[in-house]
Design a protein around this motif. Sequence first.
Motif, PDB file in Angstrom:
ATOM      1  N   MET A   1       0.822  -1.189   0.000  1.00  0.00           N
ATOM      2  CA  MET A   1       0.000   0.000   0.000  1.00  0.00           C
ATOM      3  C   MET A   1       0.875   1.265   0.000  1.00  0.00           C
ATOM      4  N   LEU A   2       1.790   1.406   0.929  1.00  0.00           N
ATOM      5  CA  LEU A   2       2.645   2.585   0.999  1.00  0.00           C
ATOM      6  C   LEU A   2       3.967   2.368   0.285  1.00  0.00           C
ATOM      7  N   ARG A   3       4.059   1.325  -0.463  1.00  0.00           N
ATOM      8  CA  ARG A   3       5.318   0.974  -1.111  1.00  0.00           C
ATOM      9  C   ARG A   3       5.730   2.018  -2.146  1.00  0.00           C
ATOM     10  N   ASN A   4       4.812   2.552  -2.905  1.00  0.00           N
ATOM     11  CA  ASN A   4       5.138   3.508  -3.953  1.00  0.00           C
ATOM     12  C   ASN A   4       5.105   4.956  -3.474  1.00  0.00           C
ATOM     13  N   GLY A   5       4.627   5.187  -2.286  1.00  0.00           N
ATOM     14  CA  GLY A   5       4.614   6.540  -1.743  1.00  0.00           C
ATOM     15  C   GLY A   5       3.607   7.434  -2.433  1.00  0.00           C
ATOM     16  N   LEU A   6       4.093   8.394  -3.183  1.00  0.00           N
ATOM     17  CA  LEU A   6       3.247   9.400  -3.807  1.00  0.00           C
ATOM     18  C   LEU A   6       3.008   9.037  -5.266  1.00  0.00           C
ATOM     19  N   GLU A   7       1.786   8.730  -5.585  1.00  0.00           N
ATOM     20  CA  GLU A   7       1.421   8.361  -6.956  1.00  0.00           C
ATOM     21  C   GLU A   7       0.731   9.544  -7.634  1.00  0.00           C
ATOM     22  N   PRO A   8       0.607   9.511  -8.951  1.00  0.00           N
ATOM     23  CA  PRO A   8       0.001  10.651  -9.662  1.00  0.00           C
ATOM     24  C   PRO A   8      -1.406  11.005  -9.194  1.00  0.00           C
ATOM     25  N   TRP A   9      -2.197  10.036  -8.835  1.00  0.00           N
ATOM     26  CA  TRP A   9      -3.549  10.363  -8.417  1.00  0.00           C
ATOM     27  C   TRP A   9      -3.549  11.072  -7.065  1.00  0.00           C
ATOM     28  N   HIS A  10      -2.508  10.855  -6.238  1.00  0.00           N
ATOM     29  CA  HIS A  10      -2.391  11.605  -4.984  1.00  0.00           C
ATOM     30  C   HIS A  10      -2.201  13.092  -5.279  1.00  0.00           C
ATOM     31  N   LEU A  11      -1.354  13.382  -6.254  1.00  0.00           N
ATOM     32  CA  LEU A  11      -1.112  14.769  -6.633  1.00  0.00           C
ATOM     33  C   LEU A  11      -2.379  15.421  -7.186  1.00  0.00           C
ATOM     34  N   LEU A  12      -3.171  14.643  -7.935  1.00  0.00           N
ATOM     35  CA  LEU A  12      -4.424  15.154  -8.472  1.00  0.00           C
ATOM     36  C   LEU A  12      -5.394  15.513  -7.348  1.00  0.00           C
ATOM     37  N   VAL A  13      -5.494  14.668  -6.352  1.00  0.00           N
ATOM     38  CA  VAL A  13      -6.379  14.937  -5.219  1.00  0.00           C
ATOM     39  C   VAL A  13      -5.914  16.181  -4.475  1.00  0.00           C
ATOM     40  N   VAL A  14      -4.617  16.312  -4.258  1.00  0.00           N
ATOM     41  CA  VAL A  14      -4.086  17.493  -3.569  1.00  0.00           C
ATOM     42  C   VAL A  14      -4.376  18.757  -4.380  1.00  0.00           C
ATOM     43  N   ALA A  15      -4.182  18.713  -5.692  1.00  0.00           N
ATOM     44  CA  ALA A  15      -4.451  19.867  -6.539  1.00  0.00           C
ATOM     45  C   ALA A  15      -5.921  20.271  -6.478  1.00  0.00           C
ATOM     46  N   ILE A  16      -6.805  19.306  -6.505  1.00  0.00           N
ATOM     47  CA  ILE A  16      -8.241  19.602  -6.426  1.00  0.00           C
ATOM     48  C   ILE A  16      -8.587  20.233  -5.081  1.00  0.00           C
ATOM     49  N   MET A  17      -8.016  19.718  -4.014  1.00  0.00           N
ATOM     50  CA  MET A  17      -8.279  20.275  -2.679  1.00  0.00           C
ATOM     51  C   MET A  17      -7.772  21.710  -2.572  1.00  0.00           C
ATOM     52  N   ILE A  18      -6.614  21.989  -3.148  1.00  0.00           N
ATOM     53  CA  ILE A  18      -6.074  23.351  -3.109  1.00  0.00           C
ATOM     54  C   ILE A  18      -6.978  24.298  -3.886  1.00  0.00           C
ATOM     55  N   ILE A  19      -7.451  23.872  -5.048  1.00  0.00           N
ATOM     56  CA  ILE A  19      -8.351  24.714  -5.846  1.00  0.00           C
ATOM     57  C   ILE A  19      -9.652  24.971  -5.100  1.00  0.00           C
TER      58      ILE A  19
END
Length: 79
Positions: A1-19
């Motif tokens: 689960m945490l093996r890959n750390g930060l995946e592209p969809w994590h960045l998408l969720v963060v970007a949406i939350m910031i907007i």
Amino acid sequence: MLRNGLEPWHLLVVAIMIILLFGSKKLPEAARGLGKSMRILKSEAKAMKEDGTAQSTAAQAAPEETTAAQPTAESNLVH
């Protein structure tokens, strides 16, 4: 689960939350402010680095001048 750390969809969720939190009108203003702050930080760090090298070269030159002017113990024994 945490093996890959930060995946592209994590960045998408963060970007949406910031907007959603800040709104689309505030984001360009915040980006400009962040860019200006980074430029100031870079220039201050460069100035500190230049001051540090100027002080270190002055400190290296100063002891050589003072040691040449001071008599040594051997020169006192010769007289």
